[in-house]
Design an enzyme around this catalytic site. Structure first.
Site, PDB file in Angstrom:
ATOM      1  N   THR A  38       0.867  -1.175   0.000  1.00 23.81           N
ATOM      2  CA  THR A  38       0.000   0.000   0.000  1.00 23.81           C
ATOM      3  C   THR A  38       0.907   1.229   0.000  1.00 23.81           C
ATOM      4  O   THR A  38       2.140   1.110  -0.012  1.00 23.81           O
ATOM      5  CB  THR A  38      -0.872   0.064   1.267  1.00 23.81           C
ATOM      6  N   ILE A  62      -3.791  -9.782   1.324  1.00 21.74           N
ATOM      7  CA  ILE A  62      -4.268 -10.852   2.225  1.00 21.74           C
ATOM      8  C   ILE A  62      -5.787 -11.046   2.131  1.00 21.74           C
ATOM      9  O   ILE A  62      -6.317 -12.054   2.590  1.00 21.74           O
ATOM     10  CB  ILE A  62      -3.864 -10.633   3.709  1.00 21.74           C
ATOM     11  N   ALA A  84       0.221  -7.562   8.517  1.00 20.03           N
ATOM     12  CA  ALA A  84      -0.440  -6.755   7.475  1.00 20.03           C
ATOM     13  C   ALA A  84      -1.654  -6.046   8.048  1.00 20.03           C
ATOM     14  O   ALA A  84      -2.572  -6.690   8.535  1.00 20.03           O
ATOM     15  CB  ALA A  84      -0.862  -7.659   6.315  1.00 20.03           C
ATOM     16  N   THR A 127      -2.191  -4.441  19.027  1.00 20.46           N
ATOM     17  CA  THR A 127      -1.809  -3.129  19.546  1.00 20.46           C
ATOM     18  C   THR A 127      -2.451  -2.869  20.913  1.00 20.46           C
ATOM     19  O   THR A 127      -3.550  -3.367  21.179  1.00 20.46           O
ATOM     20  CB  THR A 127      -2.257  -2.024  18.573  1.00 20.46           C
ATOM     21  N   ASP A 128      -1.776  -2.053  21.707  1.00 19.91           N
ATOM     22  CA  ASP A 128      -2.343  -1.701  23.017  1.00 19.91           C
ATOM     23  C   ASP A 128      -3.565  -0.786  22.883  1.00 19.91           C
ATOM     24  O   ASP A 128      -4.287  -0.557  23.852  1.00 19.91           O
ATOM     25  CB  ASP A 128      -1.282  -1.045  23.920  1.00 19.91           C
ATOM     26  N   GLU A 129      -3.789  -0.255  21.660  1.00 19.64           N
ATOM     27  CA  GLU A 129      -4.946   0.641  21.477  1.00 19.64           C
ATOM     28  C   GLU A 129      -6.260  -0.086  21.695  1.00 19.64           C
ATOM     29  O   GLU A 129      -7.299   0.558  21.877  1.00 19.64           O
ATOM     30  CB  GLU A 129      -4.924   1.270  20.076  1.00 19.64           C
ATOM     31  N   TYR A 155      -9.751   2.390  13.671  1.00 17.93           N
ATOM     32  CA  TYR A 155      -8.534   1.563  13.594  1.00 17.93           C
ATOM     33  C   TYR A 155      -8.464   0.576  14.759  1.00 17.93           C
ATOM     34  O   TYR A 155      -8.325  -0.631  14.569  1.00 17.93           O
ATOM     35  CB  TYR A 155      -7.281   2.453  13.583  1.00 17.93           C
ATOM     36  N   LYS A 159      -8.629  -3.604  14.931  1.00 13.34           N
ATOM     37  CA  LYS A 159      -7.564  -4.455  15.492  1.00 13.34           C
ATOM     38  C   LYS A 159      -8.119  -5.321  16.627  1.00 13.34           C
ATOM     39  O   LYS A 159      -7.738  -6.486  16.779  1.00 13.34           O
ATOM     40  CB  LYS A 159      -6.392  -3.601  15.983  1.00 13.34           C
ATOM     41  N   HIS A 281      -9.306  11.521  20.570  1.00 14.40           N
ATOM     42  CA  HIS A 281      -7.879  11.303  20.855  1.00 14.40           C
ATOM     43  C   HIS A 281      -7.642  10.582  22.188  1.00 14.40           C
ATOM     44  O   HIS A 281      -7.992  11.109  23.248  1.00 14.40           O
ATOM     45  CB  HIS A 281      -7.198  12.683  20.883  1.00 14.40           C
TER      46      HIS A 281
HETATM   47  O1  DAU Z   1      -0.071   1.999  20.466  1.00 13.27           O
HETATM   48  C1  DAU Z   1       0.298   1.457  19.265  1.00 13.27           C
HETATM   49  C2  DAU Z   1      -0.241   2.279  18.126  1.00 13.27           C
HETATM   50  O2  DAU Z   1       0.552   3.409  17.992  1.00 13.27           O
HETATM   51  C3  DAU Z   1      -0.304   1.501  16.850  1.00 13.27           C
HETATM   52  O3  DAU Z   1      -1.231   0.469  16.975  1.00 13.27           O
HETATM   53  C4  DAU Z   1      -0.729   2.385  15.690  1.00 13.27           C
HETATM   54  O4  DAU Z   1      -0.690   1.671  14.491  1.00 13.27           O
HETATM   55  C5  DAU Z   1       0.200   3.544  15.621  1.00 13.27           C
HETATM   56  O5  DAU Z   1      -0.208   4.398  14.578  1.00 13.27           O
HETATM   57  C6  DAU Z   1       0.256   4.289  16.936  1.00 13.27           C
HETATM   58  O6  DAU Z   1      -0.944   5.039  17.164  1.00 13.27           O
HETATM   59  P1  DAU Z   1      -0.883   6.569  17.620  1.00 13.27           P
HETATM   60  O7  DAU Z   1      -2.134   7.209  17.193  1.00 13.27           O
HETATM   61  O8  DAU Z   1      -0.491   6.671  19.046  1.00 13.27           O
HETATM   62  O9  DAU Z   1       0.381   7.046  16.722  1.00 13.27           O
HETATM   63  P2  DAU Z   1       0.664   8.396  15.919  1.00 13.27           P
HETATM   64  O10 DAU Z   1       2.099   8.367  15.540  1.00 13.27           O
HETATM   65  O11 DAU Z   1      -0.345   8.634  14.864  1.00 13.27           O
HETATM   66  O12 DAU Z   1       0.459   9.515  17.028  1.00 13.27           O
HETATM   67  C7  DAU Z   1       1.209   9.506  18.225  1.00 13.27           C
HETATM   68  C8  DAU Z   1       0.728  10.664  19.058  1.00 13.27           C
HETATM   69  O13 DAU Z   1       1.135  11.890  18.429  1.00 13.27           O
HETATM   70  C9  DAU Z   1      -0.788  10.745  19.204  1.00 13.27           C
HETATM   71  O14 DAU Z   1      -1.120  11.196  20.508  1.00 13.27           O
HETATM   72  C10 DAU Z   1      -1.200  11.784  18.166  1.00 13.27           C
HETATM   73  C11 DAU Z   1       0.007  12.721  18.124  1.00 13.27           C
HETATM   74  N1  DAU Z   1       0.259  13.363  16.816  1.00 13.27           N
HETATM   75  C12 DAU Z   1       0.364  12.560  15.720  1.00 13.27           C
HETATM   76  C13 DAU Z   1       0.575  13.100  14.474  1.00 13.27           C
HETATM   77  C14 DAU Z   1       0.676  12.215  13.257  1.00 13.27           C
HETATM   78  C15 DAU Z   1       0.419  14.734  16.712  1.00 13.27           C
HETATM   79  O15 DAU Z   1       0.362  15.470  17.730  1.00 13.27           O
HETATM   80  N2  DAU Z   1       0.647  15.276  15.475  1.00 13.27           N
HETATM   81  C16 DAU Z   1       0.714  14.514  14.342  1.00 13.27           C
HETATM   82  O16 DAU Z   1       0.894  15.095  13.246  1.00 13.27           O
END
Ligand code: DAU
Length: 343
Positions: A38, A62, A84, A127-129, A155, A159, A281
């Site tokens: 992707t 898949i 995946a 994932t812990d989410e 998401y 999962k 969030h």
């Molecule tokens: O906990 C594991 C998870 O962590 C995985 O299952 C997910 O696939 C992975 O994407 C991740 O999820 P998050 O939403 O925590 O990851 P992300 O990197 O998107 O964001 C991390 C934190 O940063 C979240 O609180 C949102 C914030 N953020 C993210 C982005 C992209 C910002 O403040 N600005 C941004 O531009």
């Protein structure tokens, strides 16, 4: 002992790191990578692996039952590890359907093939989410494997569904399933839609760093190679039917991560731009990895101070710069959709 291990999503960030680890540390194993490639999979990620005679790559989806059946019939894997997935929370908020299709239906296809051809292990990378979030003012609370599933985004719901389906296949059909649930990964080759690589890319180009809300949300950061070693430990020492949490013992507020990156790159904090928050969030993630430590003898070994330096150095290397530029080119539309005129 010689084994054939089928890894799905092996061109993605964590799946590729896992393949690299296997080729290095289990050189007698045959590693099959199935990846549809992707937007999040830069094909150059697997340039090195493709030179290895023990590595086979299928560019397939898949969700394609017929193709999966053909590959299973041909390769007869002993072990299947399913990485995946559509994995970006923000994208799932804008377009949930593909998350349900790949993350849930794709998982079902792989498990049906695993049942049909017989595998000694089917491992679902989770994932812990799936546990939802913890309040910021309760530092005493952590996710354990018995924390109730309580998801926030399309998401994480997809999962959680996949995990539950995997455990149901174990109970109903006796499929030898294990599930691991990790915290936020970071390291080389992570697609620059996720916090750390996005901020490295933007800071390097002197662009504004978009921090959601006030940047106070907390994530528990795990170096990708430590995570992959944890999955290998689950395969080799884990009990079938069990879930294992793999966390980094390393909680940090987003704003602190952003400031660390800026400092490391020698850039000023005036680049920080607070933008509208993500819908729904999650506030804080924090894993208690006690079970994996006791039962698998696994512990994350990379300290964040070391891991983040290694990560930044990789993105600043010639290879990292080239790889990043290729990803960003394919990401323009998303960056516009998510960051311009944010409501
Ligand atoms: O906990 C594991 C998870 O962590 C995985 O299952 C997910 O696939 C992975 O994407 C991740 O999820 P998050 O939403 O925590 O990851 P992300 O990197 O998107 O964001 C991390 C934190 O940063 C979240 O609180 C949102 C914030 N953020 C993210 C982005 C992209 C910002 O403040 N600005 C941004 O531009």
């Amino acid at each position: 002992m010689k084994k054939t291990i089928l890894v799905t999503g092996g061109t993605g960030f964590i799946g590729n790191c896992f393949c690299k680890l296997l080729l290095q540390e289990r050189p007698e194993w045959k590693v099959i990578n199935i990846d549809v490639c992707t937007y999040a999979a830069n094909p150059h990620t697997i340039d090195e692996e493709l030179k290895n005679p023990n590595y086979v790559f299928y560019k397939e989806d898949i969700r394609d039952r017929k193709k999966m059946d053909e590959i299973f019939a041909k390769e007869r894997p002993n072990i299947v590890v399913n990485f995946a997935a559509e994995s970006h929370v923000d994208r799932s908020i804008k377009n949930p359907t593909i998350f349900l299709e790949t993350n849930i239906l794709g998982t079902a296809v792989l498990m049906d093939c695993s049942r049909k051809y017989g595998v000694e292990r089917y491992h679902q990378v989770g994932t812990d989410e799936v546990y939802g979030d913890l309040p910021l003012d309760r530092k005493d609370l952590f996710f354990t494997e018995s924390t109730p599933i309580h998801t926030s985004s399309p998401y994480s719901t997809s999962k959680a569904s996949a995990d539950l389906l995997a455990l149901a296949y174990h109970r109903t059909y006796g499929l030898p399933v294990t599930v691991s649930r990790c915290s936020n990964n970071y390291g080389p080759y992570q697609f620059p839609e996720k916090l750390i690589p996005l901020m490295i890319a933007k800071a390097t180009n002197n662009e504004k760093l978009p921090v959601y809300g006030q940047g106070l949300n907390v994530r528990d950061w795990l170096y990708v190679e430590d995570h992959c070693r944890g999955i290998l430990a689950v395969l080799e020492k884990g009990k079938v039917g069990e879930v294992y949490n793999l966390g980094g013992h390393n909680e940090k507020a987003n704003i602190d991560i952003v400031k660390i990156i800026l400092k490391e790159l020698g850039k000023g904090e005036e680049l920080i731009s607070y933008v509208a928050d993500r819908h729904g969030h999650d506030q804080r993630y924090a894993i208690d990895p006690h079970k994996a430590n006791v039962e698998l003898d696994w512990d994350p070994i990379t300290r964040f101070e070391v891991g983040i330096k290694k990560t930044i150095a990789w993105y600043q290397s010639d290879l990292g710069k080239k790889w990043l530029a290729e990803c960003i080119e394919s990401e323009q539309e998303w960056l516009k959709a998510n960051y311009e005129n944010r409501d």
